[in-house]
Design a protein around this motif. Structure first.
Motif, PDB file in Angstrom:
ATOM      1  N   LEU A  54     -28.479   7.966 -22.318  1.00 37.68           N
ATOM      2  CA  LEU A  54     -27.023   7.921 -21.943  1.00 37.68           C
ATOM      3  C   LEU A  54     -26.802   8.523 -20.491  1.00 37.68           C
ATOM      4  CD1 LEU A  54     -25.148   8.415 -25.180  1.00 37.68           C
ATOM      5  CD2 LEU A  54     -25.210   6.550 -23.884  1.00 37.68           C
ATOM      6  N   ALA A  75     -30.343   0.874 -25.431  1.00 42.53           N
ATOM      7  CA  ALA A  75     -30.259  -0.061 -26.373  1.00 42.53           C
ATOM      8  C   ALA A  75     -31.977   0.127 -27.032  1.00 42.53           C
ATOM      9  CB  ALA A  75     -30.111  -1.455 -26.310  1.00 42.53           C
ATOM     10  N   ALA A  78     -32.719   3.858 -28.422  1.00 36.94           N
ATOM     11  CA  ALA A  78     -32.002   4.095 -29.601  1.00 36.94           C
ATOM     12  C   ALA A  78     -32.966   3.871 -30.768  1.00 36.94           C
ATOM     13  CB  ALA A  78     -30.849   3.185 -29.634  1.00 36.94           C
ATOM     14  N   PHE A  85     -22.358  11.233 -32.570  1.00 35.63           N
ATOM     15  CA  PHE A  85     -21.321  12.206 -31.574  1.00 35.63           C
ATOM     16  C   PHE A  85     -20.521  13.013 -32.603  1.00 35.63           C
ATOM     17  CE2 PHE A  85     -22.924   9.091 -28.763  1.00 35.63           C
ATOM     18  CZ  PHE A  85     -22.712   9.825 -27.654  1.00 35.63           C
ATOM     19  N   ARG A  90     -14.511   7.824 -32.466  1.00 35.80           N
ATOM     20  CA  ARG A  90     -14.940   7.092 -31.059  1.00 35.80           C
ATOM     21  C   ARG A  90     -16.047   5.993 -31.342  1.00 35.80           C
ATOM     22  NH1 ARG A  90     -11.132   9.034 -30.025  1.00 35.80           N
ATOM     23  NH2 ARG A  90     -10.372  10.651 -28.331  1.00 35.80           N
ATOM     24  N   PHE A  93     -15.304   0.940 -36.037  1.00 34.62           N
ATOM     25  CA  PHE A  93     -14.818  -0.065 -35.845  1.00 34.62           C
ATOM     26  C   PHE A  93     -14.756  -1.199 -37.018  1.00 34.62           C
ATOM     27  CE2 PHE A  93     -18.073  -3.272 -35.418  1.00 34.62           C
ATOM     28  CZ  PHE A  93     -19.180  -2.507 -35.589  1.00 34.62           C
ATOM     29  N   ASN A 107     -28.426  -3.506 -35.177  1.00 33.68           N
ATOM     30  CA  ASN A 107     -28.765  -3.642 -33.792  1.00 33.68           C
ATOM     31  C   ASN A 107     -30.313  -3.375 -33.377  1.00 33.68           C
ATOM     32  OD1 ASN A 107     -26.383  -4.177 -32.700  1.00 33.68           O
ATOM     33  ND2 ASN A 107     -25.734  -1.993 -32.693  1.00 33.68           N
ATOM     34  N   MET A 155     -30.382   4.252 -39.184  1.00 29.89           N
ATOM     35  CA  MET A 155     -31.220   3.642 -38.227  1.00 29.89           C
ATOM     36  C   MET A 155     -32.641   4.176 -38.378  1.00 29.89           C
ATOM     37  SD  MET A 155     -28.489   4.169 -35.013  1.00 29.89           S
ATOM     38  CE  MET A 155     -29.586   3.702 -33.770  1.00 29.89           C
TER      39      MET A 155
ATOM     40  N   ILE B 132     -16.455   5.880 -26.216  1.00 30.79           N
ATOM     41  CA  ILE B 132     -16.656   4.891 -27.118  1.00 30.79           C
ATOM     42  C   ILE B 132     -18.013   4.106 -26.775  1.00 30.79           C
ATOM     43  CG2 ILE B 132     -15.876   2.565 -27.987  1.00 30.79           C
ATOM     44  CD1 ILE B 132     -13.019   4.021 -28.072  1.00 30.79           C
ATOM     45  N   ASP B 134     -20.501   5.176 -25.063  1.00 31.12           N
ATOM     46  CA  ASP B 134     -21.794   5.878 -25.197  1.00 31.12           C
ATOM     47  C   ASP B 134     -22.098   5.696 -26.710  1.00 31.12           C
ATOM     48  OD1 ASP B 134     -21.844   6.819 -22.715  1.00 31.12           O
ATOM     49  OD2 ASP B 134     -21.328   8.796 -22.942  1.00 31.12           O
ATOM     50  N   ALA B 135     -20.933   5.917 -27.637  1.00 29.92           N
ATOM     51  CA  ALA B 135     -21.100   6.110 -28.824  1.00 29.92           C
ATOM     52  C   ALA B 135     -21.773   4.716 -29.496  1.00 29.92           C
ATOM     53  CB  ALA B 135     -19.962   6.597 -29.655  1.00 29.92           C
ATOM     54  N   GLN B 136     -21.443   3.512 -29.006  1.00 29.14           N
ATOM     55  CA  GLN B 136     -22.101   2.595 -29.517  1.00 29.14           C
ATOM     56  C   GLN B 136     -23.315   2.087 -28.880  1.00 29.14           C
ATOM     57  OE1 GLN B 136     -20.428   2.345 -31.823  1.00 29.14           O
ATOM     58  NE2 GLN B 136     -18.545   1.198 -31.858  1.00 29.14           N
ATOM     59  N   ARG B 137     -23.698   2.447 -27.565  1.00 24.82           N
ATOM     60  CA  ARG B 137     -24.981   2.470 -26.982  1.00 24.82           C
ATOM     61  C   ARG B 137     -25.973   3.341 -27.808  1.00 24.82           C
ATOM     62  NH1 ARG B 137     -24.560   3.600 -20.963  1.00 24.82           N
ATOM     63  NH2 ARG B 137     -26.601   2.511 -20.766  1.00 24.82           N
ATOM     64  N   ALA B 138     -25.612   4.245 -28.098  1.00 24.10           N
ATOM     65  CA  ALA B 138     -26.510   5.234 -28.962  1.00 24.10           C
ATOM     66  C   ALA B 138     -26.922   4.641 -30.184  1.00 24.10           C
ATOM     67  CB  ALA B 138     -25.740   6.554 -29.180  1.00 24.10           C
ATOM     68  N   ARG B 139     -26.049   3.655 -30.732  1.00 18.36           N
ATOM     69  CA  ARG B 139     -26.445   3.088 -32.039  1.00 18.36           C
ATOM     70  C   ARG B 139     -26.988   1.787 -31.600  1.00 18.36           C
ATOM     71  NH1 ARG B 139     -21.936   2.868 -36.505  1.00 18.36           N
ATOM     72  NH2 ARG B 139     -20.697   2.248 -34.745  1.00 18.36           N
ATOM     73  N   GLY B 140     -27.699   1.567 -30.457  1.00 18.77           N
ATOM     74  CA  GLY B 140     -28.289   0.316 -30.069  1.00 18.77           C
ATOM     75  C   GLY B 140     -27.603  -0.961 -29.697  1.00 18.77           C
ATOM     76  N   LEU B 141     -26.290  -0.623 -29.396  1.00 19.74           N
ATOM     77  CA  LEU B 141     -25.367  -1.856 -28.890  1.00 19.74           C
ATOM     78  C   LEU B 141     -26.003  -2.186 -27.305  1.00 19.74           C
ATOM     79  CD1 LEU B 141     -23.125  -3.470 -29.293  1.00 19.74           C
ATOM     80  CD2 LEU B 141     -21.666  -2.007 -27.949  1.00 19.74           C
ATOM     81  N   ASP B 142     -26.272  -3.296 -27.204  1.00 18.67           N
ATOM     82  CA  ASP B 142     -27.067  -3.454 -25.885  1.00 18.67           C
ATOM     83  C   ASP B 142     -25.939  -3.775 -24.948  1.00 18.67           C
ATOM     84  OD1 ASP B 142     -28.432  -4.406 -23.568  1.00 18.67           O
ATOM     85  OD2 ASP B 142     -29.602  -5.836 -24.907  1.00 18.67           O
ATOM     86  N   PRO B 156     -17.070  -3.900 -31.454  1.00 22.85           N
ATOM     87  CA  PRO B 156     -17.500  -2.443 -31.563  1.00 22.85           C
ATOM     88  C   PRO B 156     -16.868  -1.627 -30.608  1.00 22.85           C
ATOM     89  CG  PRO B 156     -19.245  -3.826 -31.855  1.00 22.85           C
ATOM     90  CD  PRO B 156     -18.449  -4.752 -31.374  1.00 22.85           C
TER      91      PRO B 156
END
Lengths: 269, 225
Positions: A54, A75, A78, A85, A90, A93, A107, A155, B132, B134-142, B156
């Motif tokens: 990140l 990605a 990950a 976090f 944040r 969804f 993912n 994950m 947000i 950052d959080a979704q990328r950390a969960r593998g969102l491309d 997301p």
């Protein structure tokens, strides 16, 4: 133990010129449970964000299982490093707890029975297995936080990073997180946790890293880091050894960072 | 052809104030923000000005005209002068001071709250959006792959933005109530704003000048753009 992640001379400067990390050299090993502590702004969050890309080091390099992370998509990283976090709101969804937990694993390409199993295991670990169909926002804050944690657990990454997992948790919640940290370590996964809760850190982690102004100033087992001789260094980054350690010190029992260590030392006297 | 005096005069005043306040560098992003608009104004007017015949050059079906170019430059000057005067307000006026003062002058508390939260929400939204992502990328969102892959990230990313904003409303309402937001009566302020007589005179002067200019312009004695 094999090195899972290695940071070599890592420095990081934010675009506005603020230096957050300087000359950080660390090796994180398989199955290791590491607590990172330090005052606000000491670089803890910046440090863990180097692990999953990140943030990218502006100096030095980061390798995961021997592979340089430079140029690898977040990605992709990950798959190796899951980062939960601080603020669950944040990331939440989805319309149900189950699909929120499944998001990360999906993912990473998990499908079908494999996905269901990972989601179920993660839900059981945080004690939300009875809420799979609930809307996440019908849960209170502390349970939303556990939900966010479950979404990272599902994950099944070899490295799990938790940013302040215990804030907002009652004693039972903290205990649950301690159990999760323990069982992750037992299955050979590396757990890195940022925390301000010294008791939690002393009880659950084999290794404590203390940061100040972007540098690692102490690195060792709780019994070393929380020893009286380091009280000055801890105070310099606005930390204080956990109560058990200070009590043991006052009673002349040596360094007793955890409550069980303190009780053992008392019983032995 | 409309006049040059308005936009250029305004630009000169704004730039003089900006230089005096050493805001030259800080104004740059605001100037850059006008770029897309300025470019489209220049292209559209220069090439498509209706009825102009004094050609500069012809490119296929369209041709650039001097009239169009002059019109485009004038419009550009107007847009830039407008943008920079807004920038000047943003860079020199503390929002809190402005709102405090408005309240002191009798504007309703609710109105002020709406203005204030609209202004202050923007930086908070930007910060939240960053967290947000950052959080979704950390969960593998491309978010770095192909357009199609990135398009799948809309829910997301937008979801937490809306949901957390909504869930914060109640909290914010209670926090406001706890600080006596709806208490009747006029509030006093602990922080008096310095307002020198010269500043007050200047403000009134500017206001009168604006009224006079509009009056002259409307009556046709001094046609402004």
């Amino acid at each position: 133990m094999t090195a899972v992640a290695r940071l070599e001379g890592v420095g990081f400067v934010y675009p506005d010129g603020t230096r957050a990390l300087a000359g950080v050299a660390l090796e994180l090993r398989e199955g290791e449970r590491v607590g990172i502590v330090g005052q606000n702004g000491s670089g803890k969050s910046t440090l863990v964000r180097q692990l999953n890309g990140l943030l990218r080091p502006t100096e030095g390099r980061v390798t995961l299982f021997g592979r340089d992370t430079a140029g690898v998509h977040v990605a992709e990283l990950a798959r190796t490093v899951g980062l939960a976090f601080q603020n669950p709101d944040r990331q939440i969804f989805a319309a149900s707890v189950r699909s929120e937990v499944a998001f990360g694993a999906r993912n990473l390409g998990r499908r079908g029975a494999e996905l269901d199993r990972a989601v179920q295991a993660a839900l059981e670990a945080v004690g939300l297995e009875g809420e799979a169909a609930t809307n996440p926002y019908d849960l209170g804050y502390s349970r939303r936080k556990l939900l966010a944690l479950a979404s990272i657990l599902a994950m099944e990454t070899p490295v799990v990073v938790l940013d302040e997992p215990t804030t907002g948790q009652d004693a039972r919640g903290v205990e649950r997180i301690q159990r999760i940290v323990g069982s992750l370590g037992e299955t050979g996964r590396t757990v890195i946790t940022i925390s301000h809760d010294m008791r939690f850190v002393a009880e659950s982690f084999q290794r404590v890293i203390v940061m100040r102004a972007g540098r690692v100033i102490l690195d060792g087992p709780p019994v070393t880091v929380f020893a009286a001789e380091h009280a000055g260094a801890l105070a310099s980054t606005f930390l204080e050894a956990p109560l058990a350690a200070r009590l043991g010190e006052r009673l002349g029992l040596g360094t007793t960072p955890s409550e069980s260590a303190l009780l053992d030392a008392l019983a032995a006297r | 052809m409309r006049g040059w005096s308005g936009p250029l005069g305004m630009l000169a005043i704004v730039l003089a104030i900006a230089l005096a306040a050493r805001l030259g560098r800080a104004m740059r992003p605001y100037l850059l923000a006008t770029l897309p608009l300025v470019i489209s104004i220049l292209l559209v007017n220069t090439f498509l000005y209706p009825g102009a015949t004094d050609r500069i050059l012809t490119l296929g079906p369209v041709s650039a005209t001097w009239t169009g170019l002059a019109e485009a430059l004038q419009a550009t000057a107007r847009v830039v002068a407008f943008a920079l005067s807004v920038a000047l307000l943003a860079l020199t006026t503390a929002i809190d001071d402005l709102l405090d003062d408005l309240e002191h002058r009798g504007l309703g508390r609710r109105t002020i709250f709406v203005i204030g939260s609209a202004i202050r929400t923007v930086p908070r939204m930007i910060e939240r959006a960053g967290e947000i992502v950052d959080a979704q990328r950390a969960r593998g969102l491309d978010t770095e792959g192909s357009v199609w892959r990135r398009a799948r990230g809309v829910v997301p990313l937008a979801g937490p933005m809306v949901l957390s904003a909504l869930s914060e409303v109640e909290e914010r309402t209670m926090a406001l109530e706890a600080r006596a937001f709806s208490a009747p009566g006029r509030r006093t302020t602990l922080r008096p704003l310095p307002d020198r007589p010269a500043e007050r005179a200047l403000r009134w002067g500017l206001f009168l000048a604006a009224v006079v200019l509009v009056g002259l312009s409307v009556s046709g004695r001094f046609p402004l753009p």
